[in-house]
Design a protein around this motif. Structure first.
Motif, PDB file in Angstrom:
ATOM      1  N   LYS A   1       2.833   3.949  -2.891  1.00 14.80           N
ATOM      2  CA  LYS A   1       2.457   4.553  -4.166  1.00 14.80           C
ATOM      3  C   LYS A   1       3.261   3.933  -5.316  1.00 14.80           C
ATOM      4  CE  LYS A   1       1.078   8.966  -2.116  1.00 14.80           C
ATOM      5  NZ  LYS A   1       1.457  10.393  -1.908  1.00 14.80           N
ATOM      6  N   THR A   2       4.534   3.653  -5.057  1.00 12.08           N
ATOM      7  CA  THR A   2       5.364   3.002  -6.078  1.00 12.08           C
ATOM      8  C   THR A   2       4.822   1.617  -6.395  1.00 12.08           C
ATOM      9  OG1 THR A   2       7.302   4.189  -5.273  1.00 12.08           O
ATOM     10  CG2 THR A   2       7.710   2.280  -6.666  1.00 12.08           C
ATOM     11  N   TYR A   3       4.401   0.921  -5.352  1.00  6.53           N
ATOM     12  CA  TYR A   3       3.817  -0.415  -5.536  1.00  6.53           C
ATOM     13  C   TYR A   3       2.549  -0.344  -6.385  1.00  6.53           C
ATOM     14  CZ  TYR A   3       0.845  -4.378  -4.294  1.00  6.53           C
ATOM     15  OH  TYR A   3      -0.012  -5.450  -4.352  1.00  6.53           O
ATOM     16  N   LEU A   4       1.688   0.640  -6.113  1.00 10.58           N
ATOM     17  CA  LEU A   4       0.451   0.782  -6.881  1.00 10.58           C
ATOM     18  C   LEU A   4       0.736   1.068  -8.346  1.00 10.58           C
ATOM     19  CD1 LEU A   4      -1.753   2.872  -4.405  1.00 10.58           C
ATOM     20  CD2 LEU A   4      -1.862   0.418  -4.858  1.00 10.58           C
ATOM     21  N   GLU A   5       1.749   1.912  -8.579  1.00  8.70           N
ATOM     22  CA  GLU A   5       2.113   2.241  -9.954  1.00  8.70           C
ATOM     23  C   GLU A   5       2.619   1.015 -10.700  1.00  8.70           C
ATOM     24  OE1 GLU A   5       4.937   5.343  -9.611  1.00  8.70           O
ATOM     25  OE2 GLU A   5       3.488   6.849  -8.919  1.00  8.70           O
ATOM     26  N   ARG A   6       3.467   0.246 -10.060  1.00 12.94           N
ATOM     27  CA  ARG A   6       4.035  -0.945 -10.710  1.00 12.94           C
ATOM     28  C   ARG A   6       2.991  -2.037 -10.891  1.00 12.94           C
ATOM     29  NH1 ARG A   6      10.307  -2.100  -9.274  1.00 12.94           N
ATOM     30  NH2 ARG A   6      11.066   0.028  -9.444  1.00 12.94           N
ATOM     31  N   SER A   7       1.996  -2.047 -10.038  1.00 13.67           N
ATOM     32  CA  SER A   7       0.970  -3.088 -10.109  1.00 13.67           C
ATOM     33  C   SER A   7      -0.233  -2.653 -10.920  1.00 13.67           C
ATOM     34  CB  SER A   7       0.526  -3.475  -8.688  1.00 13.67           C
ATOM     35  OG  SER A   7       1.628  -3.880  -7.912  1.00 13.67           O
ATOM     36  N   ASN A   8      -0.222  -1.411 -11.431  1.00 12.74           N
ATOM     37  CA  ASN A   8      -1.356  -0.855 -12.177  1.00 12.74           C
ATOM     38  C   ASN A   8      -2.636  -0.948 -11.370  1.00 12.74           C
ATOM     39  OD1 ASN A   8       0.203  -0.268 -14.493  1.00 12.74           O
ATOM     40  ND2 ASN A   8       0.043  -2.412 -15.146  1.00 12.74           N
TER      41      ASN A   8
END
Length: 508
Positions: free
Chosen positions: A378-385
């Protein structure tokens, strides 16, 4: 070149030097855009050493990252002189490197297992903003270095047959005349091997392996050599015999596993991090298989102790290792349960845990890692938009499989992969069945030393970036010759400084 082709006009050293710097500046700008992009997850590796001739401490930093088209890259981004090998000095230079390149998403740093490296990592973690999990998983221990430590623990025990051969090789290699005589002995004994006797490097255990292998290949020449050099037997005490080489063969077979593992995990042209768990458990199984062997039982306990120090407890291994294993389509959650079960069994020497307790703990650890991976995802998705639904799902039906890994091979051939249903895309992936596999010293210069180091850094980085050539594009004597020209040296250093200032302004 003139003798080969008189029509070829070679450019001057000034022209070549300016072209190299021009390429460096151009490529640095391209690379800066990637490394300064917050979406680019960067993994750093670093090493320090002391130059034997200059007595200067150097540090090199390499960045590993994947571009948006999912191509893996490795680039040397730093070559600097450091005052000492103390943690504070190393951490300062690493932070300078990170800031100069505008890196905003450094995920991990891989170093060897020196205590000063541990301290340096702790300093860096406190200074880097926005680091994942507050740096809990930032430090990755170098797998090849741990393998080196494990093997060296075994080789510290003197083996009679090995010591005899080491002394013999050392004697022969100590003079050109003896080397010449041994080569003649190889001819007289009809030894057709293309190998010759290798020497040893104290800090590299694999040099011992190469010594044994090279000597074994020419074993028939030692007796013939003893007839031509009467001082040979008097000096070494005994000519290596058939019984010696029988033990040498066994030792080579035992060490071969570690050599292949070292070569595999040292690869930087393709991803190998997802194989971390299977490789370390294959090593554990290899040690366990030989701990009752009379030829190796005096070595294995110390090797196993060193192994257990770094890999014996899954709580001491970075969660990133397990994340990578989970994301391997050959493994997923079912294999992770096998991994944790095996690690608990190996740790349960005194039989304090029952089979049910081991299974319960293994299942609980799998759930714990899955939850952490879900949070990380989820953190990855947030940082990658990005959103979960925006990602393309691709899955190959057949992949290559390393059939030399006995531990993983037994798992893949077991055929027991129960499937379950789950809600999220990540969970669906983790619960899928594993996919199939196919086995298939220089002049006095008026230019200051700082400029020299910056020029050398530019050359070393450019050499790394021009990986299509297997030959170095410069030598140190040429660097000194170029910098002896003040105008050229000033132009080069000014250009590098101006580019770095531009990058710093754009980063702000």
């Amino acid at each position: 070149m003139n003798a080969l082709n008189g029509r070829v006009k070679l450019p001057s050293r000034h022209k070549i030097s300016r072209d190299v710097v021009s390429f460096y500046l151009m490529e640095r700008q391209k690379l800066y855009k990637h490394l300064s992009n917050p979406k680019t997850a960067i993994h750093l590796t670093t090493d320090t050493w002391t130059s034997s001739c200059q007595k200067i401490n150097y540090m090199v930093v390499t960045a590993h990252f994947i571009t948006e088209d999912f191509v893996m890259h490795k680039r040397v981004v730093n070559f600097r002189e450091v005052d000492t090998h103390k943690a504070e000095d190393m951490a300062r230079e690493l932070l300078i490197c990170i800031n100069e390149w505008g890196m905003k998403n450094v995920m991990t740093m891989t170093v060897d297992n020196a205590k000063t490296n541990d301290a340096a990592i702790n300093i860096i973690v406190k200074e880097l903003p926005g680091i994942y999990e507050n740096g809990k998983h930032f430090h990755i221990r170098c797998m090849a270095h741990i393998i080196n430590l494990v093997v060296k623990m075994g080789l510290k025990h003197e083996v009679y047959h090995v010591k005899n051969l080491q002394d013999a090789v050392k004697y022969i290699r100590s003079s050109p005349q003896r080397i010449k005589t041994f080569k003649q002995a190889m001819k007289d004994a009809a030894v057709e091997s293309q190998r010759f006797l290798c020497g040893e490097t104290p800090t590299r255990w694999n040099s011992t392996f190469e010594l044994l292998r090279s000597a074994y290949d020419v074993k028939d020449a030692f007796l013939e050599y003893s007839h031509q050099d009467p001082m040979f037997q008097k000096t070494v005490g005994r000519v290596p015999s058939h019984s010696d080489f029988e033990m040498i063969k066994k030792m080579m077979e035992f060490l071969e596993k570690f050599k292949k593992k070292t070569e595999k995990v040292s690869c930087s042209t393709k991803p190998i991090f997802h194989t971390y768990t299977r490789e370390i458990l294959d090593i554990e199984q290899h040690l366990r298989k030989h701990e009752t062997n009379p030829d190796f039982m005096f070595m294995v306990p110390d090797m196993k102790d060193k192994y257990d120090k770094y890999w014996g407890d899954y709580d001491t291994i970075s969660d990133y290792v397990f994340f990578a294993t989970l994301l391997d389509p050959q493994c997923n959650s079912k294999f992770m349960k096998v991994v944790f079960t095996q690690m608990l069994k190996a740790k349960n020497k005194n039989k304090k845990m029952s089979a049910d307790e081991i299974e319960s703990k293994a299942c609980a650890k799998v759930i714990d890692i899955e939850c952490k991976l879900d949070k990380f995802f989820k953190t990855y998705l947030e940082r990658s938009n990005m959103t979960s639904s925006s990602q393309q799902e691709t899955r190959e039906e057949v992949v290559n499989f390393d059939d030399e890994n006995e531990f993983f091979g037994s798992y893949m051939t077991s055929g027991s992969f129960p499937s379950t249903s789950s809600e999220s895309q990540l969970q669906r992936y983790l619960n899928e069945d594993p996919i199939g596999f196919d086995k298939g010293s220089g002049k006095i210069m008026r230019c200051d030393s700082r400029s020299l180091l910056e020029w050398q850094e530019a050359l070393i980085c450019t050499q790394d970036w021009l990986r299509n050539s297997s030959l170095p594009i410069y030598d140190y004597d040429e660097v000194h010759n170029v910098l002896a020209d003040d105008d050229l040296a000033i132009d080069i250093v000014d250009a590098i400084h101006n580019l770095k200032l531009t990058e710093k302004r754009s980063g702000n």
